[in-house]
Motif scaffolding. Sequence first.
Motif, mmCIF file in Angstrom:
data_model
loop_
_atom_site.group_PDB
_atom_site.id
_atom_site.type_symbol
_atom_site.label_atom_id
_atom_site.label_comp_id
_atom_site.label_asym_id
_atom_site.label_seq_id
_atom_site.Cartn_x
_atom_site.Cartn_y
_atom_site.Cartn_z
ATOM 1 N N UNK A 16 0.821 -1.216 0.000
ATOM 2 C CA UNK A 16 0.000 0.000 0.000
ATOM 3 C C UNK A 16 0.860 1.273 0.000
ATOM 4 N N UNK A 17 1.810 1.317 -0.927
ATOM 5 C CA UNK A 17 2.699 2.477 -1.130
ATOM 6 C C UNK A 17 3.604 2.794 0.052
ATOM 7 N N UNK A 18 3.833 1.839 0.949
ATOM 8 C CA UNK A 18 4.769 2.013 2.061
ATOM 9 C C UNK A 18 5.839 0.938 1.968
ATOM 10 N N UNK A 19 7.073 1.290 2.308
ATOM 11 C CA UNK A 19 8.205 0.362 2.234
ATOM 12 C C UNK A 19 8.466 -0.268 3.597
ATOM 13 N N UNK A 20 8.700 -1.583 3.594
ATOM 14 C CA UNK A 20 8.945 -2.349 4.822
ATOM 15 C C UNK A 20 10.124 -3.280 4.621
ATOM 16 N N UNK A 21 10.751 -3.674 5.722
ATOM 17 C CA UNK A 21 11.752 -4.735 5.720
ATOM 18 C C UNK A 21 11.195 -5.860 6.606
ATOM 19 N N UNK A 22 11.280 -7.095 6.123
ATOM 20 C CA UNK A 22 10.736 -8.242 6.851
ATOM 21 C C UNK A 22 11.667 -8.649 7.985
ATOM 22 N N UNK A 23 11.114 -8.797 9.168
ATOM 23 C CA UNK A 23 11.857 -9.235 10.350
ATOM 24 C C UNK A 23 11.873 -10.763 10.399
ATOM 25 N N UNK A 35 1.529 -14.796 11.260
ATOM 26 C CA UNK A 35 1.717 -13.356 11.035
ATOM 27 C C UNK A 35 3.209 -13.093 11.094
ATOM 28 N N UNK A 36 3.669 -12.200 10.238
ATOM 29 C CA UNK A 36 5.088 -11.872 10.138
ATOM 30 C C UNK A 36 5.291 -10.400 10.435
ATOM 31 N N UNK A 37 6.281 -10.106 11.295
ATOM 32 C CA UNK A 37 6.527 -8.718 11.662
ATOM 33 C C UNK A 37 7.471 -8.051 10.667
ATOM 34 N N UNK A 38 7.144 -6.808 10.336
ATOM 35 C CA UNK A 38 7.962 -6.000 9.448
ATOM 36 C C UNK A 38 8.111 -4.618 10.044
ATOM 37 N N UNK A 39 9.186 -3.936 9.650
ATOM 38 C CA UNK A 39 9.449 -2.586 10.127
ATOM 39 C C UNK A 39 9.355 -1.638 8.947
ATOM 40 N N UNK A 40 8.599 -0.560 9.120
ATOM 41 C CA UNK A 40 8.437 0.431 8.070
ATOM 42 C C UNK A 40 9.729 1.213 7.883
ATOM 43 N N UNK A 41 10.194 1.332 6.643
ATOM 44 C CA UNK A 41 11.367 2.143 6.346
ATOM 45 C C UNK A 41 11.002 3.622 6.319
ATOM 46 N N UNK A 42 9.713 3.930 6.227
ATOM 47 C CA UNK A 42 9.251 5.315 6.178
ATOM 48 C C UNK A 42 9.081 5.904 7.576
ATOM 49 N N UNK A 43 8.505 5.118 8.506
ATOM 50 C CA UNK A 43 8.174 5.647 9.832
ATOM 51 C C UNK A 43 8.901 4.952 10.980
ATOM 52 N N UNK A 44 9.451 3.745 10.737
ATOM 53 C CA UNK A 44 10.116 2.985 11.790
ATOM 54 C C UNK A 44 9.162 2.192 12.670
ATOM 55 N N UNK A 45 7.884 2.207 12.340
ATOM 56 C CA UNK A 45 6.868 1.509 13.132
ATOM 57 C C UNK A 45 6.764 0.051 12.684
ATOM 58 N N UNK A 46 6.633 -0.870 13.650
ATOM 59 C CA UNK A 46 6.473 -2.298 13.361
ATOM 60 C C UNK A 46 5.032 -2.606 13.004
ATOM 61 N N UNK A 47 4.831 -3.557 12.096
ATOM 62 C CA UNK A 47 3.490 -3.972 11.687
ATOM 63 C C UNK A 47 3.498 -5.478 11.477
#
Length: 88
Positions: A16-23, A35-47
């Motif tokens: 959805x137009x946001x960049x993440x790195x997979x943890x 469920x897999x945790x990822x960290x946003x490269x834009x905001x630093x928030x985990x999802x």
Amino acid sequence: MKYIEEIEPGDIFIWKNHRYVLSTDYRPYKNGTTRHMSVSLDTGICKWFQSSEMITILDLYYRDKDGNILLVKEFDKYNYNGTNKIII
């Protein structure tokens, strides 16, 4: 496009137009999925993403001390052995 369960930790992707790195973190979820945790490269928030979430993989580049532009993680589709591992 791939499912998030098909990529490896450290892979960069767009959702959805946001960049993440997979943890490396994951947890069980409903109906035998995960469920897999990822960290946003834009905001630093985990999802947390469901394993069935569709994403687009990105390449990440950096500039070294000599000014060369290098790929952080290389994926060679011609040396792919079908197990999400790169053959060296």
